[in-house]
Design a protein around this motif. Structure first.
Motif, PDB file in Angstrom:
ATOM      1  N   THR A   1       2.218 -11.644  -8.363  1.00 43.60           N
ATOM      2  CA  THR A   1       1.098 -12.574  -8.248  1.00 43.60           C
ATOM      3  C   THR A   1       0.488 -12.535  -6.848  1.00 43.60           C
ATOM      4  O   THR A   1      -0.696 -12.824  -6.694  1.00 43.60           O
ATOM      5  CB  THR A   1       1.536 -14.026  -8.571  1.00 43.60           C
ATOM      6  N   LEU A   2       1.265 -12.176  -5.836  1.00 43.11           N
ATOM      7  CA  LEU A   2       0.719 -12.039  -4.488  1.00 43.11           C
ATOM      8  C   LEU A   2      -0.224 -10.846  -4.380  1.00 43.11           C
ATOM      9  O   LEU A   2      -1.154 -10.858  -3.572  1.00 43.11           O
ATOM     10  CB  LEU A   2       1.844 -11.867  -3.464  1.00 43.11           C
ATOM     11  N   LYS A   3       0.027  -9.834  -5.178  1.00 40.37           N
ATOM     12  CA  LYS A   3      -0.810  -8.627  -5.128  1.00 40.37           C
ATOM     13  C   LYS A   3      -2.218  -8.892  -5.639  1.00 40.37           C
ATOM     14  O   LYS A   3      -3.148  -8.237  -5.246  1.00 40.37           O
ATOM     15  CB  LYS A   3      -0.170  -7.521  -5.970  1.00 40.37           C
ATOM     16  N   LYS A   4      -2.337  -9.831  -6.548  1.00 41.16           N
ATOM     17  CA  LYS A   4      -3.638 -10.074  -7.184  1.00 41.16           C
ATOM     18  C   LYS A   4      -4.573 -10.845  -6.324  1.00 41.16           C
ATOM     19  O   LYS A   4      -4.399 -11.379  -5.349  1.00 41.16           O
ATOM     20  CB  LYS A   4      -3.441 -10.809  -8.508  1.00 41.16           C
TER      21      LYS A   4
ATOM     22  N   PHE B   1      16.981 -14.152 -10.892  1.00 41.06           N
ATOM     23  CA  PHE B   1      16.330 -14.470  -9.624  1.00 41.06           C
ATOM     24  C   PHE B   1      15.611 -13.277  -9.013  1.00 41.06           C
ATOM     25  O   PHE B   1      14.565 -13.440  -8.382  1.00 41.06           O
ATOM     26  CB  PHE B   1      17.335 -15.080  -8.639  1.00 41.06           C
ATOM     27  N   ILE B   2      16.116 -12.070  -9.208  1.00 38.08           N
ATOM     28  CA  ILE B   2      15.407 -10.880  -8.709  1.00 38.08           C
ATOM     29  C   ILE B   2      14.101 -10.704  -9.477  1.00 38.08           C
ATOM     30  O   ILE B   2      13.045 -10.444  -8.885  1.00 38.08           O
ATOM     31  CB  ILE B   2      16.294  -9.621  -8.816  1.00 38.08           C
ATOM     32  N   PHE B   3      14.129 -10.867 -10.793  1.00 41.46           N
ATOM     33  CA  PHE B   3      12.897 -10.717 -11.561  1.00 41.46           C
ATOM     34  C   PHE B   3      11.944 -11.885 -11.351  1.00 41.46           C
ATOM     35  O   PHE B   3      10.727 -11.713 -11.450  1.00 41.46           O
ATOM     36  CB  PHE B   3      13.195 -10.483 -13.046  1.00 41.46           C
ATOM     37  N   SER B   4      12.456 -13.051 -11.022  1.00 44.79           N
ATOM     38  CA  SER B   4      11.575 -14.163 -10.650  1.00 44.79           C
ATOM     39  C   SER B   4      10.863 -13.852  -9.339  1.00 44.79           C
ATOM     40  O   SER B   4       9.664 -14.113  -9.192  1.00 44.79           O
ATOM     41  CB  SER B   4      12.375 -15.458 -10.518  1.00 44.79           C
ATOM     42  N   ALA B   5      11.584 -13.294  -8.391  1.00 44.09           N
ATOM     43  CA  ALA B   5      10.965 -12.888  -7.125  1.00 44.09           C
ATOM     44  C   ALA B   5       9.952 -11.772  -7.357  1.00 44.09           C
ATOM     45  O   ALA B   5       8.891 -11.740  -6.724  1.00 44.09           O
ATOM     46  CB  ALA B   5      12.032 -12.442  -6.129  1.00 44.09           C
ATOM     47  N   LEU B   6      10.259 -10.859  -8.277  1.00 42.18           N
ATOM     48  CA  LEU B   6       9.332  -9.783  -8.616  1.00 42.18           C
ATOM     49  C   LEU B   6       8.042 -10.353  -9.200  1.00 42.18           C
ATOM     50  O   LEU B   6       6.944  -9.900  -8.873  1.00 42.18           O
ATOM     51  CB  LEU B   6       9.985  -8.807  -9.595  1.00 42.18           C
ATOM     52  N   THR B   7       8.156 -11.357 -10.045  1.00 38.42           N
ATOM     53  CA  THR B   7       6.987 -12.005 -10.620  1.00 38.42           C
ATOM     54  C   THR B   7       6.138 -12.661  -9.540  1.00 38.42           C
ATOM     55  O   THR B   7       4.900 -12.558  -9.559  1.00 38.42           O
ATOM     56  CB  THR B   7       7.423 -13.058 -11.668  1.00 38.42           C
ATOM     57  N   VAL B   8       6.783 -13.305  -8.592  1.00 37.76           N
ATOM     58  CA  VAL B   8       6.043 -13.916  -7.483  1.00 37.76           C
ATOM     59  C   VAL B   8       5.351 -12.854  -6.656  1.00 37.76           C
ATOM     60  O   VAL B   8       4.178 -13.015  -6.267  1.00 37.76           O
ATOM     61  CB  VAL B   8       6.998 -14.772  -6.607  1.00 37.76           C
ATOM     62  N   LEU B   9       6.018 -11.731  -6.400  1.00 40.15           N
ATOM     63  CA  LEU B   9       5.394 -10.654  -5.627  1.00 40.15           C
ATOM     64  C   LEU B   9       4.199 -10.068  -6.363  1.00 40.15           C
ATOM     65  O   LEU B   9       3.182  -9.741  -5.746  1.00 40.15           O
ATOM     66  CB  LEU B   9       6.409  -9.549  -5.351  1.00 40.15           C
TER      67      LEU B   9
ATOM     68  N   SER C   1      12.530 -16.985  -0.569  1.00 37.54           N
ATOM     69  CA  SER C   1      11.713 -16.401   0.492  1.00 37.54           C
ATOM     70  C   SER C   1      10.392 -15.869  -0.045  1.00 37.54           C
ATOM     71  O   SER C   1       9.399 -15.849   0.684  1.00 37.54           O
ATOM     72  CB  SER C   1      12.491 -15.287   1.184  1.00 37.54           C
ATOM     73  N   SER C   2      10.376 -15.458  -1.296  1.00 40.66           N
ATOM     74  CA  SER C   2       9.131 -14.948  -1.879  1.00 40.66           C
ATOM     75  C   SER C   2       8.155 -16.066  -2.227  1.00 40.66           C
ATOM     76  O   SER C   2       6.967 -15.819  -2.401  1.00 40.66           O
ATOM     77  CB  SER C   2       9.432 -14.110  -3.120  1.00 40.66           C
ATOM     78  N   LEU C   3       8.633 -17.289  -2.305  1.00 47.16           N
ATOM     79  CA  LEU C   3       7.776 -18.410  -2.699  1.00 47.16           C
ATOM     80  C   LEU C   3       6.864 -18.900  -1.590  1.00 47.16           C
ATOM     81  O   LEU C   3       5.827 -19.500  -1.858  1.00 47.16           O
ATOM     82  CB  LEU C   3       8.636 -19.593  -3.179  1.00 47.16           C
ATOM     83  N   THR C   4       7.223 -18.681  -0.345  1.00 50.83           N
ATOM     84  CA  THR C   4       6.498 -19.280   0.778  1.00 50.83           C
ATOM     85  C   THR C   4       6.402 -18.312   1.942  1.00 50.83           C
ATOM     86  O   THR C   4       7.139 -17.336   2.005  1.00 50.83           O
ATOM     87  CB  THR C   4       7.204 -20.582   1.227  1.00 50.83           C
ATOM     88  N   SER C   5       5.510 -18.620   2.854  1.00 44.94           N
ATOM     89  CA  SER C   5       5.410 -17.812   4.070  1.00 44.94           C
ATOM     90  C   SER C   5       6.134 -18.476   5.241  1.00 44.94           C
ATOM     91  O   SER C   5       6.169 -17.934   6.330  1.00 44.94           O
ATOM     92  CB  SER C   5       3.940 -17.572   4.434  1.00 44.94           C
ATOM     93  N   SER C   6       6.714 -19.637   5.014  1.00 44.95           N
ATOM     94  CA  SER C   6       7.457 -20.343   6.053  1.00 44.95           C
ATOM     95  C   SER C   6       8.951 -20.089   5.886  1.00 44.95           C
ATOM     96  O   SER C   6       9.524 -20.333   4.814  1.00 44.95           O
ATOM     97  CB  SER C   6       7.185 -21.843   5.968  1.00 44.95           C
ATOM     98  N   GLN C   7       9.581 -19.638   6.956  1.00 47.81           N
ATOM     99  CA  GLN C   7      11.016 -19.368   6.907  1.00 47.81           C
ATOM    100  C   GLN C   7      11.827 -20.643   6.698  1.00 47.81           C
ATOM    101  O   GLN C   7      12.810 -20.635   5.959  1.00 47.81           O
ATOM    102  CB  GLN C   7      11.472 -18.719   8.205  1.00 47.81           C
TER     103      GLN C   7
ATOM    104  N   THR D   1       0.810  -1.217   0.000  1.00 49.81           N
ATOM    105  CA  THR D   1       0.000   0.000   0.000  1.00 49.81           C
ATOM    106  C   THR D   1       0.845   1.271   0.000  1.00 49.81           C
ATOM    107  O   THR D   1       0.324   2.347  -0.253  1.00 49.81           O
ATOM    108  CB  THR D   1      -0.937   0.032   1.229  1.00 49.81           C
ATOM    109  N   ARG D   2       2.118   1.150   0.287  1.00 51.59           N
ATOM    110  CA  ARG D   2       3.012   2.313   0.278  1.00 51.59           C
ATOM    111  C   ARG D   2       3.307   2.724  -1.175  1.00 51.59           C
ATOM    112  O   ARG D   2       3.240   1.901  -2.085  1.00 51.59           O
ATOM    113  CB  ARG D   2       4.326   1.995   0.991  1.00 51.59           C
ATOM    114  N   PRO D   3       3.675   3.982  -1.376  1.00 50.81           N
ATOM    115  CA  PRO D   3       3.993   4.420  -2.742  1.00 50.81           C
ATOM    116  C   PRO D   3       5.403   3.995  -3.179  1.00 50.81           C
ATOM    117  O   PRO D   3       6.173   4.785  -3.710  1.00 50.81           O
ATOM    118  CB  PRO D   3       3.861   5.940  -2.658  1.00 50.81           C
ATOM    119  N   ILE D   4       5.731   2.750  -2.913  1.00 47.14           N
ATOM    120  CA  ILE D   4       7.031   2.195  -3.287  1.00 47.14           C
ATOM    121  C   ILE D   4       6.756   1.073  -4.276  1.00 47.14           C
ATOM    122  O   ILE D   4       5.905   0.220  -4.029  1.00 47.14           O
ATOM    123  CB  ILE D   4       7.777   1.637  -2.057  1.00 47.14           C
ATOM    124  N   SER D   5       7.493   1.061  -5.363  1.00 42.55           N
ATOM    125  CA  SER D   5       7.279   0.003  -6.353  1.00 42.55           C
ATOM    126  C   SER D   5       7.808  -1.330  -5.829  1.00 42.55           C
ATOM    127  O   SER D   5       8.651  -1.375  -4.928  1.00 42.55           O
ATOM    128  CB  SER D   5       7.965   0.358  -7.674  1.00 42.55           C
ATOM    129  N   ASP D   6       7.290  -2.397  -6.407  1.00 40.57           N
ATOM    130  CA  ASP D   6       7.693  -3.737  -5.980  1.00 40.57           C
ATOM    131  C   ASP D   6       9.181  -3.974  -6.196  1.00 40.57           C
ATOM    132  O   ASP D   6       9.846  -4.606  -5.377  1.00 40.57           O
ATOM    133  CB  ASP D   6       6.897  -4.808  -6.739  1.00 40.57           C
TER     134      ASP D   6
END
Length: 189
Positions: free
Chosen positions: A186-189, A176-184, A104-110, A33-38
């Motif tokens: 999909t989390l927004k939707k 890997f950074i852009f793969s994490a960006l893609t996962v993020l 870390s972006s793939l799961t909510s479990s550490q 919700t912050r004005p910061i891009s993913d």
């Protein structure tokens, strides 16, 4: 020779909380919700991990300085190979941080993020090299070995800076950074 093995444990442990904890506690929505891009969120977490990695490597310079000062023949020290070896170590660690952020972006479990990150770090560092060593696929074996980091890291570690090795490490970071960006995204939707 032991640094990559230590990185297999250290870096996934450093990065396992980066996004997984945000997802688990629900603060990822606050970040969205912050004005910061993913990409800025990801790059901030990535550069924080790389900074911590560099801060962990800096104390090892003491060993090099002490060996140089205590040597009977300090003029025989190869400063160039040492500097490129540190460069290779930082590049290797930077790729491992990118893999850790992605995991870390793939799961909510550490713990799951830690295990995925350790596996991917091993796969890209030594796994492809070992798979290519079986000589089962003919010419494709050399392609498999080229995907592994061992070949690229060893040449930098010996003091040879080749632009193809630098491009290899930087491209893995970007992937890997852009793969994490893609996962993020999909989390927004």
């Amino acid at each position: 020779n032991l640094a990559p093995i230590m990185f297999f444990i250290l870096i996934p442990a450093l990065t396992m909380r980066s996004i997984a904890e945000e997802r688990r506690t629900g603060t990822i929505e606050l970040l969205f919700t912050r004005p910061i891009s993913d990409i800025k969120i990801l790059l901030a977490k990535y550069f924080a991990g790389v900074t911590l990695l560099i801060l962990a490597i800096i104390p090892t310079v003491v060993y090099y300085i002490s060996m140089y000062q205590l040597s009977m023949e300090p003029e025989k020290f190869d400063h160039g190979a040492t500097i490129t070896s540190y460069l290779g170590l930082i590049l290797l660690g930077a790729v491992f941080v990118a893999i850790g952020i992605f995991s870390s972006s793939l799961t909510s479990s550490q713990i799951v993020a830690f295990i995925i990150s350790m596996f991917l770090c091993w796969l890209f560092f030594d796994g492809f090299n070992r798979l290519g060593a079986f000589n089962v696929m003919g010419r494709f074996d050399t392609v498999l070995q080229y995907f592994g980091m061992v070949k690229h890291y060893d040449s930098i570690r010996r003091g040879v800076i080749d632009t193809s090795d630098i491009i290899y490490f930087l491209s893995l970071i970007v992937v890997f950074i852009f793969s994490a960006l893609t996962v993020l995204k999909t989390l927004k939707k």
